[in-house]
Motif scaffolding. Structure first.
Motif, mmCIF file in Angstrom:
data_model
loop_
_atom_site.group_PDB
_atom_site.id
_atom_site.type_symbol
_atom_site.label_atom_id
_atom_site.label_comp_id
_atom_site.label_asym_id
_atom_site.label_seq_id
_atom_site.Cartn_x
_atom_site.Cartn_y
_atom_site.Cartn_z
ATOM 1 N N VAL A 147 39.308 53.240 37.247
ATOM 2 C CA VAL A 147 39.002 53.601 38.929
ATOM 3 C C VAL A 147 39.266 52.106 39.612
ATOM 4 N N ILE A 148 38.316 51.083 38.966
ATOM 5 C CA ILE A 148 38.136 49.787 39.672
ATOM 6 C C ILE A 148 39.753 49.009 39.176
ATOM 7 N N TYR A 149 40.104 49.100 38.040
ATOM 8 C CA TYR A 149 41.281 48.571 37.579
ATOM 9 C C TYR A 149 42.457 49.019 38.531
ATOM 10 N N LEU A 150 42.578 50.243 38.712
ATOM 11 C CA LEU A 150 43.653 50.832 39.351
ATOM 12 C C LEU A 150 43.675 50.258 40.958
ATOM 13 N N LEU A 203 30.953 45.197 38.850
ATOM 14 C CA LEU A 203 32.385 45.554 38.965
ATOM 15 C C LEU A 203 33.346 44.609 38.479
ATOM 16 N N SER A 204 33.027 43.461 38.685
ATOM 17 C CA SER A 204 33.732 42.342 38.228
ATOM 18 C C SER A 204 33.885 41.922 36.709
ATOM 19 N N LEU A 205 32.515 42.357 36.060
ATOM 20 C CA LEU A 205 32.727 42.170 34.634
ATOM 21 C C LEU A 205 33.205 43.380 33.895
ATOM 22 N N GLN A 206 33.108 44.669 34.801
ATOM 23 C CA GLN A 206 33.928 45.944 34.174
ATOM 24 C C GLN A 206 35.108 45.785 34.177
ATOM 25 N N LEU A 207 35.856 45.091 35.400
ATOM 26 C CA LEU A 207 36.941 44.955 35.503
ATOM 27 C C LEU A 207 37.842 44.022 34.434
#
Length: 284
Positions: free
Chosen positions: A221-224, A247-251
């Motif tokens: 979701v974060i990526y898209l 979220l930045s780390l997960q992206l």
């Protein structure tokens, strides 16, 4: 570098029309398909850096800065740009004959080398249908440009530093760009498609839960949303009830996984294919 370029062509479906590898930089003339140039270059840069670092047992960045892209009107400038790129070694004083330089597409154009990932047909086709005659005319065209010096428009564009072409081409590109910018993918649509793909609820995706089953779908979701929906991480953090730094780390993790795992990339592409933005006008 050659095998990395070939892998990129096979994966993303773009065409390389001309290239030249120099001592400290590379010129690529690319016709993109569905995958944006930014993703193609990011992937190539990442894989080349990883290959060089692994070979020389080093770490850290390899390139001094971000690549510079120029959108060119192929009807007006294709042949001139192919010639300009293939004559780079001559202008740099590395050789007097472009055919003696092994690290450009010129030798493939004249039939002395076979580079499977290089698309010579578009440019050569403008010199004639017969390949022998087309190559003879191409060689003469290149030789006619031997005295050509540095052309700033091929490095920085025209009035708009990102574009090079006639007025009607520039106007068309700007109209298409405006349409793309205003076409914002709703976050609700992304959440719905991801929840269906991963069989998790939208409410769980937007919850503060840290359950492992939500890690990958939430990352998608974060990526898209960041890549296609023009959402900032701050905006996403409010919707997903998470900290922007998390979220930045997960992206970053998702981007690395996209470049390493074909099955994961295929899953994301399947989700993207169902997004409403795919019905909008695109250009290459």
């Amino acid at each position: 570098m050659f095998f990395l370029i070939q892998e990129g062509v096979e994966r993303f479906g773009h065409r390389v029309l001309s290239f030249c590898l120099m001592n400290n930089h590379i010129h690529l003339l690319i016709q993109v398909a569905e995958t944006p140039l930014s993703k193609i270059m990011q992937n190539l840069s990442f894989r080349y850096t990883r290959w060089v670092n692994g070979r020389h047992k080093r770490i850290g960045h390899l390139f001094q800065g971000r690549y510079k892209a120029l959108l060119v009107d192929k009807d007006s400038y294709l042949l001139e740009l192919v010639r300009y790129i293939h004559l780079n070694p001559v202008r740099a004083g590395l050789t007097k004959n472009p055919g003696d330089y092994e690290w450009s597409g010129h030798r493939a154009y004249i039939g002395e080398e076979d580079i499977t990932w290089l698309s010579c047909d578009i440019a050569l086709g403008q010199f004639g249908d017969d390949i022998k005659i087309a190559r003879e005319r191409y060689i003469q065209f290149v030789m006619d440009g031997l005295g050509e010096t540095y052309r700033p428009e091929f490095h920085q564009g025209g009035e708009d530093s990102r574009l090079l072409g006639k007025d009607d081409f520039l106007q068309q590109v700007m109209v298409l760009a405006d349409e793309k910018i205003t076409k914002k993918v709703p976050l609700e649509e992304i959440l719905s498609l991801v929840s269906t793909e991963y069989q998790v609820s939208v409410s769980d995706l937007c919850s503060p839960s840290r359950h492992r089953s939500l890690t990958e779908p939430r990352g998608v979701v974060i990526y898209l949303a960041s890549e296609l929906g023009q959402y900032t991480l701050v905006e996403l953090a409010k919707h997903l009830q998470r900290d922007p730094s998390a979220l930045s780390l997960q992206l970053k993790k998702v981007r690395k996984k996209v470049m390493k795992e074909k099955q994961f990339l295929a899953k994301i592409d399947a989700i993207k294919s169902n997004l409403s933005c795919n019905n909008s006008i695109t250009h290459a």
